[in-house]
Design a protein around this motif. Structure first.
Motif: not given
Ligand SMILES: *Cc1c(COP(=O)(O)O)cnc(C)c1O
Length: 314
Positions: A1-2, A58-60, A63, A88
């Motif tokens: 997670m960032p 948003n990591p979802n 990438v 990130i």
């Protein structure tokens, strides 16, 4: 997670009164907003411009974050540092025929985990076209793209925060900063509509300058006499000035942006007159990492780099 905590811990950067005296001249006084101090590695206006761009990651959905820049770019260095802090992945498309591993900015970006891809000058010139961008997005999918220099609407949001800080810290007649892509001065002018501005060009791009002049009219004075040959160019006189300015004021500057800005305010008669009768705030937009890359090409900068490194300002 960032991890975005470091953006929440941001402190207002100080405003400092400075006095600079040229030999056989009266001292010149103005205030400097030390935005270079906002972060050691994500420097000055690059912090302002990147902050809300990175916060939307948003990591979802993505990438990593990708951007463009020159081989000595402060923006590349800042994004690499921010990506490492935020956990990130970052990807930098560098305008160069090959990635020079002895270039200090490249070394720094790589040390922060940024992946670097060389793109030719011809391809780089196409970077704003839809076709080129679609192609890159196909080759490198699911990335959040930030434009060169970080200038976009989310950058203006960060610059509006800088403007709010300035309003809380004092009242100034005139605000001044260097102009590269023009994003910083535009963001500040939009957020401070009742202020006069002076922009000192660090890049000779007539389309940027004429667009700014048209947009802001009388509110903006653009100074173009202190390019020293163009973007990224310097000479012994400017290098010596940066060192002398630091000795007198303890404000570290570099010849690509802030050195040209300070040089203009201490050498251009019309600006010296303005500073003697108005309260002038000059924005220090950071960028000291660029000194290492520039010293690599201009050994006359080594004394400045040496003193700043020993006093840990770079
Ligand atoms: C990038 C940069 C600028 C130029 O800012 P723009 O928003 O592109 O005009 C000015 N100063 C420093 C130190 C920079 O790194």
């Amino acid at each position: 997670m960032p991890n975005f905590n470091f953006f929440d811990n941001e402190q207002p950067t100080p405003i400092q009164e400075i006095r600079y005296q040229k030999r056989h001249n009266l001292p010149i006084s103005f205030s400097v907003k030390r935005d270079d101090l906002v972060d050691k590695l994500i420097s000055g206006n690059k912090w302002r411009k990147l902050k809300h761009n990175i916060l939307q990651f948003n990591p979802n959905q993505y990438v990593g974050i990708a951007t463009f820049g020159g081989a000595y770019s402060n923006h590349i260095a800042a994004l690499a540092a921010a990506g490492a802090k935020a956990k990130i992945n970052t990807l930098g498309f560098i305008r160069t025929h090959h990635i020079d591993l002895s270039n200090p900015t490249i070394q720094f970006a790589r040390s922060k985990g940024m992946k670097l891809v060389a793109i030719s000058r011809q391809d780089y010139a196409q970077r704003r076209t839809a076709e080129f961008q679609l192609n890159l997005q196909k080759q490198y999918p699911n990335l959040l793209w930030i434009p060169e220099g970080g200038t976009n609407n989310l950058a203006f949001k960060g610059l509006a925060e800088l403007a709010t800080q300035i309003n809380q810290q004092g009242s100034f007649d005139i605000i001044s900063c260097a102009i590269g892509t023009g994003g910083t001065i535009r963001g500040l002018m939009q957020a401070l509509p009742d202020k006069q501005f002076v922009g000192v060009a660090a890049v000779k791009d007539d389309s940027i300058l004429s667009k700014l002049a048209k947009e802001f009219g009388q509110r903006l004075t653009i100074v173009t006499n202190y390019l020293f040959g163009g973007y990224g160019k310097t000479n012994d006189n400017l290098n010596q000035f940066c060192l002398d300015f630091y000795h007198q004021t303890k404000v570290p500057i570099e010849p690509i942006y802030t050195g040209k800005l300070m040089y203009a305010w201490t050498h251009e008669k019309s600006l010296i007159d303005i500073a003697s009768t108005n309260s002038v705030l000059i924005i220090h937009t950071g960028g000291l990492q660029g000194l290492k890359g520039l010293s690599y090409r201009h050994p006359s900068l080594l004394p400045l780099l040496k003193v700043l490194t020993s006093e840990s300002d770079v």
